[in-house]
Write a protein that holds these residues in place. Structure first.
Motif, short mmCIF file in Angstrom:
data_model
loop_
_atom_site.label_atom_id
_atom_site.label_comp_id
_atom_site.label_asym_id
_atom_site.label_seq_id
_atom_site.Cartn_x
_atom_site.Cartn_y
_atom_site.Cartn_z
N LEU A 49 86.60 31.80 -41.67
CA LEU A 49 86.96 33.21 -41.79
C LEU A 49 86.52 34.00 -40.57
N LEU A 74 93.22 35.86 -44.01
CA LEU A 74 92.29 35.44 -45.06
C LEU A 74 92.96 34.49 -46.05
N LYS A 264 86.37 35.49 -55.93
CA LYS A 264 86.27 34.87 -54.61
C LYS A 264 86.73 35.83 -53.52
N GLU A 268 84.64 37.31 -50.33
CA GLU A 268 85.11 37.15 -48.95
C GLU A 268 85.18 38.49 -48.22
N THR A 272 83.10 39.09 -44.76
CA THR A 272 83.73 39.48 -43.50
C THR A 272 83.34 40.89 -43.06
#
Length: 425
Positions: A49, A74, A264, A268, A272
């Motif tokens: 990522l 992503l 999830k 993420e 990020t």
């Protein structure tokens, strides 16, 4: 980014780096597989990522198309995915539901994420769009699935757009609206005598048979890629809230994959740097007539015992949900819960949402709102916090649920006296 598959060929699925087992963590090369060879646990996508430049990533996303491909950095898709023939789902409305909030006593802000605005009028367009890209990458010529209805229509439409053959499998007793929608796209539609779990078992057998050669089953051998589409709900909700996490989400449970992938996606976004890391709570919603995850949560169990479905919410009627144990983990980890409601409460909630916000939800949306109401009444859900409720499909697909109690207010003669006599003036 190009990577080697298990067969040694090179493919481009963007930031997807490998498949990782959710149980033992073992990594394997990208390919059309869904179970770990070491422990038979489920596989999911592991990524490289972009974490070094959150502001640059945010600008890139905001400059992207008004669909899920704005989040291509992503997702397991090539960078040029927006240029390929696809249904381009996503960027559906996040409706600030003030009138519904007033009815429920919610003061912290209540939102409905209305995924009935997708091309085939359910959230399944998101997951199928990702599966189509994987199917292309692996050279499949037929797109298939086992489905409780919405997925069958989404696969039929996406295959037609992509120029692929489709052959989808459904239980024999689905709502007629969903049967027609799945059939109209011109692919093969096969009804199987039995429940969704019977249909799913048949598809697993077909994958291992020569008759299934060249077939991509979106929710079986393409499941790791397919499931990632649900993350885009998390991405959109946070972006539409001004790049911030909601405090509480209420999500329907069928297989449980949507809930686990939304979690999830939220993690993420935190990793990020696109959103601030702070607590959020996730609640799962089931119909009482198919509530194995809710039953396990209330009993304090870690194992979900299969049930035979008996509910009007057919799109959630999966008696042996594959992601059930992971749903339990997420609900407990985030301080949420899993609850269920009766069919009568489902219908009442469909009507409440329609009456207050002009959103006609299918039965799954009635389940989610019904559970929201129950959670507020029990004190499990905090009405002073920002809450997002998911509506995953269009009520026109499940008309039978509300038809018996929805009709003309009156039948009158074509004159004013008759209008007044009916008490409508």
């Amino acid at each position: 980014m190009s990577v080697l598959t298990a067969s040694g060929t090179s493919i481009d699925l963007g930031p997807a780096a490998a498949l990782s087992c959710r149980e033992c963590g073992q990594r394997t090369a990208l390919g059309p597989v869904f179970a770990c060879t070491s422990c038979f646990g489920p596989l999911e996508i592991a990524y490289d990522l972009p974490v070094s430049d959150p502001e640059g990533l945010r600008r890139r996303i905001e400059a992207g198309p008004a669909n899920i491909w704005r989040y291509a950095p992503l997702l397991p898709v090539p960078a040029d995915v927006a240029d390929k023939p696809n249904m381009n789902p996503g960027w559906t409305p996040l409706v600030k539901a003030d009138r519904l909030a007033a009815e429920l006593g919610v003061t912290g802000g209540l939102y409905v994420k209305d995924d009935s605005a997708n091309p085939t009028h359910s959230f399944k367009d998101r997951v199928v769009a990702n599966a189509v890209e994987a199917a292309r990458a692996f050279g499949f010529t037929t797109l298939s699935c086992s489905s409780t209805g919405n997925l069958a229509g989404a696969v039929g439409a996406a295959a037609a757009r992509a120029g692929l053959r489709s052959c989808v499998f459904i239980p024999h007793d689905l709502e007629q609206g969903k049967v027609v929608m799945a059939a109209v796209y011109g692919g093969d539609l096969v009804a199987i005598e039995g429940t969704y779990d019977d249909v799913n078992r048949f598809c697993s057998e077909l994958i291992g048979d020569p008759a299934g050669e060249g077939w991509g089953f979106v929710n079986v051998n393409l499941r790791p890629y397919y499931a990632e589409g649900s993350k885009t709900l998390a991405y959109e909700i946070c972006e539409q809230l001004g790049w911030r996490l909601p405090d509480q989400l209420v999500i329907p449970i069928a297989s449980g994959s949507q809930l686990t992938k939304i979690d999830k996606g939220l993690k993420e976004l935190i990793a990020t740097g696109l959103v601030e890391d702070r607590p959020y709570r996730i609640f799962g919603a089931q119909a009482e007539g198919c509530s194995p995850v809710s039953q396990a949560f209330k009993a304090g169990h870690d194992v979900v015992r299969p049930v035979r479905p008996d509910t009007i919410a057919k799109s959630l009627a999966i008696g042996n949900p594959a992601d059930g144990p992971y749903v339990l983990d997420i609900a407990r980890r985030t301080g949420g819960a899993v609850e269920d409601v009766t069919d009568e409460q489902v219908v009442d909630s469909i009507k409440l949402l329609a009456r207050t916000e002009g959103i006609f939800a299918e039965t799954a949306g009635g389940v989610t709102l019904g559970v929201t109401r129950k959670l507020i009444a029990s004190g499990a859900l905090d009405p002073s916090l920002t809450t997002v409720v998911l509506n995953t499909g269009d009520g026109l697909k499940t008309l039978d649920a509300v038809a018996p109690t929805s009709g003309p207010s009156a039948v009158i003669r074509p004159n004013l006296d008759s209008f007044r006599e009916a008490g409508l003036a």
